[in-house]
Each structure stands twice: as C-alpha cells, then as structure tokens.
Design an enzyme around this catalytic site. Sequence first.
Site, PDB file in Angstrom:
ATOM      1  CG  ASP A 245      17.907  -8.787  -3.264  1.00  0.00           C
ATOM      2  OD1 ASP A 245      18.189  -9.650  -2.180  1.00  0.00           O
ATOM      3  OD2 ASP A 245      16.628  -8.793  -3.785  1.00  0.00           O
ATOM      4  CE  LYS A 364      10.308  -7.403  -3.466  1.00  0.00           C
ATOM      5  NZ  LYS A 364      10.977  -8.926  -3.519  1.00  0.00           N
ATOM      6  CG  HIS A 392      11.013  -3.396  -9.174  1.00  0.00           C
ATOM      7  ND1 HIS A 392      11.499  -3.719 -10.522  1.00  0.00           N
ATOM      8  CD2 HIS A 392      11.900  -3.810  -8.190  1.00  0.00           C
ATOM      9  CE1 HIS A 392      12.986  -4.066 -10.106  1.00  0.00           C
ATOM     10  NE2 HIS A 392      12.886  -4.492  -8.894  1.00  0.00           N
ATOM     11  CE  LYS A 415      14.882  -4.591  -5.075  1.00  0.00           C
ATOM     12  NZ  LYS A 415      15.599  -6.122  -4.449  1.00  0.00           N
TER      13      LYS A 415
HETATM   14  P1  PGA Z   1      10.971 -10.622  -6.943  1.00  0.00           P
HETATM   15  O1  PGA Z   1      12.309 -10.176  -6.680  1.00  0.00           O
HETATM   16  O2  PGA Z   1       9.934  -9.795  -7.298  1.00  0.00           O
HETATM   17  O3  PGA Z   1      11.185 -11.859  -7.720  1.00  0.00           O
HETATM   18  O4  PGA Z   1      10.506 -11.324  -5.101  1.00  0.00           O
HETATM   19  C1  PGA Z   1      12.705  -9.029  -6.342  1.00  0.00           C
HETATM   20  C2  PGA Z   1      13.575  -8.969  -4.870  1.00  0.00           C
HETATM   21  O5  PGA Z   1      14.013 -10.123  -4.539  1.00  0.00           O
HETATM   22  O6  PGA Z   1      13.897  -8.005  -4.271  1.00  0.00           O
HETATM   23 ZN    ZN Z   2      14.962  -9.153  -2.482  1.00  0.00          ZN
END
Ligand code: PGA
Ligand code: ZN
Length: 451
Positions: A245, A364, A392, A415
Amino acid sequence: MKKKSLAITDVHAREILDSRGNPTVEAIVTVNDCYEGRAGVPSGASTGKFEAVELRDGELRYMGLGVQKAVNNVNTKIKEALIGIDVCDQKLIDYILIDTDGTENKGSLGANATLSVSMAAARAAAEALNIPLYRYLGGVRPNRLPVPMMNILNGGRHATNTVDFQEFMIMPVKAVSFKEGLRICAEIYHNLKKICHERGLSTGVGDEGGFAPDLPDATAVLDVIVEAVKAAGYKPDEEVKIAIDAAASELYNEDDKKYHFSGETQLKRKWAGVENDFYDETDESREITRTTEEMIAYYEELIERFPIVSIEDGLAEDDWDGWQELTKRIGKKVQLVGDDLFVTNTKRLDAGIKLEVANAILVKVNQIGTVSEAIEAVEMAQNNGYKAVISHRSGETEDTFIADLAVAMNAGQIKTGAPCRSDRVAKYNRLLGIEEELGKVSVYMDPFHKL
Ligand code: PGA
Ligand code: ZN
C-alpha cells in the site's frame, strides 16, 4: 405465521479509546429489552479527502480529538429515530441514519456516530436471531475465508521511520486453509524480526503492528521481506506473494504535481558520499521526487523484480489520468486497489469502473458510515469484475466486525495488520473461529489464480 417482532428498544453510545489512544465511539443497540449488539468504530491516519466525516469535538480535551458530539448525536437524534424499528431491517435502519444526517458526507451526525449504530444493530439482530454475524450479513452464501494481506513492515503515516510507502504485506496464497495461512504469516513475521535484530535495525512496531526499521527505499524493504519468507522456509512467489500500500496521496504535492519521498531523501542524504551515488551532495535542497510517469515506471520495475501481486493507492486520489495509465500498463499483471481513490463510495467506484481505473476496491466501513453502503460497494465491485478487499483502519478497537463481513461477502481478501497488537490479532482469531465453525464447507483459495 406472524413475524416475530424484534424492535429496537434502546440505543446508547459512549466515548472509548482506540488502539492509538484516541477517542472513538462505541454503541450498544438493545432489542426487546433483552438482546444487545455492541460495536466500536475504527479511525484512519492516512485518511482520503473524500471520506465521510469523522466528527471530532475540536476542544481542549484529548487534543481536540474527543467524540462527545458524535456520542451525543447517537444518544439523542439517532436514538429517537430508531426506537421501535425492526432491528432486522438493516437497510431501513441505515436509510434512517442517512436521512437523519441529511448531508452527502455524514457531516451533521458524523460517520463515527452513524457507523457505530449501524454495526451494533447488525450485531443485535444476529444475537436476537441466535446466528453468527457473518451468517446474518451474508445469508446462505458465506463459505470463503479471506487470504490475509498481512502488513509486516510499516512506513508512511503509520510509523516514524524512513520508509515512505505505508505498508508492505505478505499473502499466503497457497496455504490449505486460513489457519495454515495465518501460521505461515506469523512464522515469516518472527523471522523478519530476527533479521532486523541481527542487522541492528529497530524491531519496534508501527500502528498496524508491522516492524518499522529505517530502510532507504522500497527495494531494500522488499529484499528483507523476501529474505524473511525464505528464512521461514517458504518459497517467495510460489507460496507467498507480496502486496504494497503506497498510500501515494500522502506523498503527493499539489504544487509541483510530484510524489515526494522524504524518508528516502533523509536516509540517502545521511549516506551521501559513503555508499550511494544517487544523491548529489552538492545540492542541499534536492529531495527525491517522482512524477506520475516515474511512479508507474517504478512499479513496473518493482513488479518485475519482486513477487508483488497487489498495489494499493499507487497514485494520488485525484490523479485519475495517472490511474488510467497505471491500470493500462500493469492492471493485467497485478491487482490495483483503490483506497483513498474510491473511499468505499459507490459514486466514486462507479466513476472508476467507467474510466477503467484500478481493478479492486478497499472497503473500510467508516469511510462511508453505514453497513449497507459498505455492502453496496462490495456488490458493485463484484458485479463489475473488481475485487473487494475488506480492511481495518490504522486506529482500531477490539471489534471484529470486519472479519465477519469479509466472510459474509466471500470477499476472499482481508487487510488487518500484523500478527501483533490485540486490535489486529482479534480479527485473525475471529476468522480462526469462523473457519472451524464452517468446517467442511469452508473454502480458502488464491484470489489471483486467474491473474
Ligand atoms: P489508515 O490506513 O487507516 O490510516 O487510512 C490504512 C490504509 O491506508 O489502508
Ligand atoms: Zn490504503
């Protein structure tokens, strides 16, 4: 036969802490005064600018990060709107949440407020019906355990080291079961720790539990990961693939339209004149940057050299032209996942599908703020030949909702961080339980067998 009534009789929220020690919302939905569903909301650090609004108090307490306003919205407006509603009517519950909020981005109630109740309602319904959450969310379909996309080396916004790309992950695609896949990942993780320690590199971990050593660039990170895979006794490529990522929106500078690699710059500057000729010592101001074209070429080089099968947020969230080109160039060879690009939003995903941009979406739940909308995003992806990776956030709670969601949607990939920090391990442990429960009908398979 008259339908059994499962009415919501109470909705209550409180402020709790997430895995970074910042406040977040926990909600409890009660049905018929006896069944309860509880849920905790996660929180990102490298948040996409098109995500639904995470309502923060902006007051002195918790350095502005309190969520008392969101909690109050649950305990007043949301509670009033949901009392008496059938808890099994998830779409109606989510519609009421969206309607009560009344904005495009959940800016009035807060997506943290709406999501806490949306998830808690699903849990309460499963509890009242006495079935597992994945069964409630997925009906008769769920049978597929997701392949972990396990983040074992952290960088970017999730650590204070010099690694610019945010996440380096391993995927045990050839394991015979989720349980065996998890074991393989944990063994590689421990070997990686040993290698870092032997080299005098830090074995402290980042927000998602992966190690966070100072390494100069992606190539150096990938080298050490391949070494750990081999040291654990597995074959890179054949048995274990790698995912990245880049979280490239965090590297992108609007002014010069370039991607800035500050960690790489910092370390190579330190080494200048010693063992690398990449950095021109005479130019103090020089920072390592890459244009969109150079980023694409960089990925082409990396996928040539390493067993990389998935790249997330390879380019910035607004760089649609770049994404089109990236997809054209390597979209047939690797999975290209849109996280900040799509933000679990069907409007942005629909635009991406029409433009032939990316070939997978990161899901998400708190990017959009209700369970139904997250499910719609997964369905839109799956119906259009895109893959969906359930994810997550870097700030998590002990809540394991996403483990059940991944199985419910037969998503095939999850993930959820390293095999370290209970907020991450809780999801993996929940999946172990689900796999055992599904028994003979559980399926674990390589999501890229056709790529
Ligand atoms: P974040 O990171 O929860 O800090 O946005 C996770 C991602 O970028 O996949
Ligand atoms: Zn990401």
